[in-house]
Design a protein around this motif. Structure first.
Motif, mmCIF file in Angstrom:
data_model
loop_
_atom_site.group_PDB
_atom_site.id
_atom_site.type_symbol
_atom_site.label_atom_id
_atom_site.label_comp_id
_atom_site.label_asym_id
_atom_site.label_seq_id
_atom_site.Cartn_x
_atom_site.Cartn_y
_atom_site.Cartn_z
ATOM 1 N N LEU A 218 -15.554 69.298 7.581
ATOM 2 C CA LEU A 218 -14.895 68.627 8.700
ATOM 3 C C LEU A 218 -13.740 69.459 9.223
ATOM 4 O O LEU A 218 -13.534 69.571 10.435
ATOM 5 C CB LEU A 218 -14.375 67.259 8.247
ATOM 6 N N ALA A 219 -12.995 70.083 8.300
ATOM 7 C CA ALA A 219 -11.846 70.890 8.731
ATOM 8 C C ALA A 219 -12.296 72.012 9.661
ATOM 9 O O ALA A 219 -11.650 72.299 10.672
ATOM 10 C CB ALA A 219 -11.126 71.462 7.518
ATOM 11 N N HIS A 220 -13.420 72.617 9.324
ATOM 12 C CA HIS A 220 -13.967 73.702 10.131
ATOM 13 C C HIS A 220 -14.264 73.219 11.558
ATOM 14 O O HIS A 220 -13.861 73.833 12.548
ATOM 15 C CB HIS A 220 -15.230 74.198 9.425
ATOM 16 N N LEU A 221 -14.932 72.070 11.640
ATOM 17 C CA LEU A 221 -15.273 71.507 12.947
ATOM 18 C C LEU A 221 -14.006 71.085 13.703
ATOM 19 O O LEU A 221 -13.850 71.363 14.896
ATOM 20 C CB LEU A 221 -16.196 70.303 12.727
ATOM 21 N N GLN A 222 -13.105 70.441 12.975
ATOM 22 C CA GLN A 222 -11.886 69.944 13.630
ATOM 23 C C GLN A 222 -11.011 71.072 14.138
ATOM 24 O O GLN A 222 -10.328 70.934 15.147
ATOM 25 C CB GLN A 222 -11.106 69.067 12.650
ATOM 26 N N GLN A 223 -11.026 72.202 13.414
ATOM 27 C CA GLN A 223 -10.256 73.351 13.863
ATOM 28 C C GLN A 223 -10.713 73.772 15.256
ATOM 29 O O GLN A 223 -9.903 74.009 16.152
ATOM 30 C CB GLN A 223 -10.431 74.490 12.850
ATOM 31 N N ALA A 224 -12.037 73.843 15.428
ATOM 32 C CA ALA A 224 -12.592 74.260 16.722
ATOM 33 C C ALA A 224 -12.275 73.227 17.807
ATOM 34 O O ALA A 224 -11.932 73.587 18.937
ATOM 35 C CB ALA A 224 -14.098 74.454 16.603
ATOM 36 N N ILE A 225 -12.356 71.947 17.437
ATOM 37 C CA ILE A 225 -12.074 70.913 18.433
ATOM 38 C C ILE A 225 -10.593 70.949 18.816
ATOM 39 O O ILE A 225 -10.231 70.852 19.991
ATOM 40 C CB ILE A 225 -12.464 69.525 17.892
ATOM 41 N N GLU B 123 -16.622 74.983 25.256
ATOM 42 C CA GLU B 123 -15.444 75.569 24.608
ATOM 43 C C GLU B 123 -15.458 75.297 23.097
ATOM 44 O O GLU B 123 -15.096 76.159 22.299
ATOM 45 C CB GLU B 123 -14.186 74.979 25.267
ATOM 46 N N ILE B 124 -15.898 74.101 22.715
ATOM 47 C CA ILE B 124 -15.975 73.780 21.279
ATOM 48 C C ILE B 124 -16.969 74.708 20.593
ATOM 49 O O ILE B 124 -16.701 75.255 19.525
ATOM 50 C CB ILE B 124 -16.379 72.300 21.075
ATOM 51 N N ILE B 125 -18.106 74.912 21.248
ATOM 52 C CA ILE B 125 -19.120 75.797 20.671
ATOM 53 C C ILE B 125 -18.588 77.218 20.548
ATOM 54 O O ILE B 125 -18.749 77.870 19.531
ATOM 55 C CB ILE B 125 -20.413 75.746 21.528
ATOM 56 N N LEU B 126 -17.882 77.649 21.574
ATOM 57 C CA LEU B 126 -17.318 78.999 21.537
ATOM 58 C C LEU B 126 -16.266 79.118 20.439
ATOM 59 O O LEU B 126 -16.198 80.123 19.734
ATOM 60 C CB LEU B 126 -16.704 79.333 22.896
ATOM 61 N N ASN B 127 -15.457 78.084 20.258
ATOM 62 C CA ASN B 127 -14.411 78.152 19.246
ATOM 63 C C ASN B 127 -14.937 78.034 17.823
ATOM 64 O O ASN B 127 -14.201 78.272 16.870
ATOM 65 C CB ASN B 127 -13.349 77.080 19.501
ATOM 66 N N ILE C 285 -12.795 79.226 8.928
ATOM 67 C CA ILE C 285 -11.711 78.905 9.849
ATOM 68 C C ILE C 285 -10.962 80.170 10.244
ATOM 69 O O ILE C 285 -10.670 80.405 11.421
ATOM 70 C CB ILE C 285 -10.760 77.858 9.212
ATOM 71 N N GLY C 286 -10.691 81.026 9.253
ATOM 72 C CA GLY C 286 -10.013 82.290 9.554
ATOM 73 C C GLY C 286 -10.802 83.117 10.550
ATOM 74 O O GLY C 286 -10.246 83.652 11.512
ATOM 75 N N ALA C 287 -12.117 83.201 10.334
ATOM 76 C CA ALA C 287 -12.957 83.998 11.230
ATOM 77 C C ALA C 287 -12.944 83.409 12.639
ATOM 78 O O ALA C 287 -12.898 84.145 13.630
ATOM 79 C CB ALA C 287 -14.372 84.056 10.685
ATOM 80 N N CYS C 288 -12.969 82.074 12.748
ATOM 81 C CA CYS C 288 -12.937 81.438 14.080
ATOM 82 C C CYS C 288 -11.612 81.724 14.775
ATOM 83 O O CYS C 288 -11.573 82.025 15.968
ATOM 84 C CB CYS C 288 -13.077 79.923 13.958
ATOM 85 N N ILE C 289 -10.530 81.615 14.005
ATOM 86 C CA ILE C 289 -9.203 81.810 14.599
ATOM 87 C C ILE C 289 -9.073 83.224 15.153
ATOM 88 O O ILE C 289 -8.486 83.439 16.214
ATOM 89 C CB ILE C 289 -8.108 81.519 13.551
ATOM 90 N N LEU C 290 -9.651 84.194 14.432
ATOM 91 C CA LEU C 290 -9.474 85.584 14.850
ATOM 92 C C LEU C 290 -10.561 86.059 15.810
ATOM 93 O O LEU C 290 -10.658 87.243 16.075
ATOM 94 C CB LEU C 290 -9.437 86.491 13.620
#
Lengths: 180, 270
Positions: free
Chosen positions: A53-60, A80-84, A172-177
């Protein structure tokens, strides 16, 4: 389930999981998304690459932030959610990896709602996609396709990838960067 | 003085209670109990927010780009370390354009209420030893116990491990090393000055900075501590996990001797 972010009280987010969707239904959803049918104004994700959930929520969270500030890179907040969620900048790859797919019969649906709207998302979604399943970290973890997940996030050389928590933090780190 | 900076961070993070814990030349560090997106009701965890405020003396465009580059650079090093399995805070959320990074909170509070950095821990041991000493005479053996030796070795190993992966911390001091509640395992924090480099020069400077920091903050036993740290650094280089470790070790130590003679800066000009 509904979630809200303390930073953005103006929006609430509806997330639901739907399992055992027939391939005809997935096909219909895909076609309607492609033709931008306003009845299908949700973010449809396949469950193979979402670890927690944290992974999904990070993107949202990041999408809502960009949406409220008008700094989105994609056309719609759903895209945008998909991209994030994606670790690479290409929106085509992001759709391929995270968008709804015919080989995955579980879909996660996300809808961002302005706070004062009292639209009944749950009822509409049951009509569109089918009954909702329970959504929690364990269920998400069980649905992941680990081989492909690690490939998408380039985690084959990472050291600790045994627990959901480790994988979730790395994703999450990979998404953020992404794109940095 | 910092009030307007705290007001600035509040405009970017509405509804989030922040509590300043440290201020440097470039960034402010806050702690908060609010998770940006995954708040569970009975969760007492804390999180760190690092904020780089805009500098009024720079041109706004250059300022924005510098802030972004530095914030991204720091986040990238943190990600690299977590991928390598080296204890360091993990990323939670980011807002690179405003110079904000959320990360995990590491460490625990020592019995005297201070955060469990390597520095505070050594100071705490010294205090405890001095308090006992009044009754029993001169006895500081607590500061050089087997436990301290073990922790120093582990810190040395940790630094060796990042160097073997070509990560240079850039600001190694005993307060940038946090001891975790599990067995006082050390973790690194503050990658604001970090870089990626395989040069023995950069690694030697990194070690030299730590040596000087130990000398000035823990002067009574600095020699003992430094010997133990270097011992740990040596051990990890000679372990089977890393190829060519012993070669890299001798290059770095040779360089360290040069650096000790001339200081941190390579040339006295400019």
């Amino acid at each position: 389930m509904y979630i809200t972010f303390p930073q953005f009280p103006k929006y609430k987010v509806y997330i639901s999981l739907h399992q055992n969707i027939s391939s005809e239904k997935l096909q219909t959803i895909k076609e309607n998304l492609a033709s931008q049918n306003s009845e299908y104004n949700y973010c449809f994700l396949n469950a193979h690459h979402i670890i927690s959930l944290a992974h999904l929520q990070q993107a949202i969270h990041r999408s809502v932030m960009n949406y409220s500030r008008g700094t989105m890179s994609a056309k719609t907040v759903n895209a945008e959610i998909i991209l994030n969620l994606s670790p690479v900048n290409s929106i085509m790859d992001a759709f391929k990896n995270f968008g709804i797919r015919e080989d995955c019969d579980s879909a996660i649906v996300v809808k961002i709602i302005e706070e004062d709207s009292n639209e009944d998302v749950s009822e509409k979604l049951t009509k569109l996609v089918g009954p909702e399943s329970e959504l929690n970290d364990q269920v998400l973890f069980d649905l992941v396709d680990f081989k492909r997940f690690k490939k998408v996030y380039k985690l084959n050389d990472a050291k600790f990838t045994h627990t959901q928590n480790d994988l979730s933090k790395l994703a999450i780190g990979a998404c953020i960067l992404r794109g940095c | 003085m910092t009030d307007h900076l705290i007001a600035a961070v509040q405009t970017h993070l509405p509804n989030i209670d922040v509590n300043i814990i440290s201020q440097g030349a470039e960034a402010l560090v806050f702690e908060t109990t609010t998770h940006p997106y995954n708040q569970t009701s009975e969760d007492a965890s804390k999180y760190i927010i690092k904020y780089r405020p805009p500098k009024p003396y720079r041109h706004p465009k250059i300022d924005a780009s510098i802030t972004k580059i530095r914030t991204v650079g720091e986040a990238r090093i943190m990600y690299k370390l977590s991928k390598l399995g080296i204890p360091a805070p993990t990323l939670i959320s980011s807002d690179f354009n405003n110079g904000i990074v959320w990360m995990e909170y590491l460490g625990y509070n020592l019995p005297n209420g201070n955060i469990s950095s390597f520095k505070n821990w050594l100071w705490f041991l010294e205090e405890t030893a001095k308090a006992q000493q009044d009754e029993e005479g001169e006895d500081l053996s607590l500061c050089v116990s087997e436990e301290v030796k073990l922790v120093c070795n582990k810190v040395g190993e940790l630094i060796g491990r990042i160097h073997l992966n070509d990560v240079i911390h850039g600001d190694l001091t005993s307060s940038n090393i946090i001891l975790l509640p599990e067995n006082n395992e050390p973790a690194l924090i503050d990658f604001g000055l970090s870089s990626i480099s395989g040069l023995p020069e950069d690694k030697a400077v990194d070690l030299y900075v730590l040596e000087r920091a130990i000398l000035s903050t823990h002067s009574v036993f600095s020699n003992t501590y430094n010997t133990w740290l270097l011992q740990g650094y040596k051990d990890i280089h000679h372990s089977k996990e890393f190829k060519q470790g012993s070669k890299k070790y001798s290059e770095t130590i040779k360089r360290l001797e040069d650096v000790r003679l001339r200081g941190r800066k390579r040339s006295m000009l400019g």
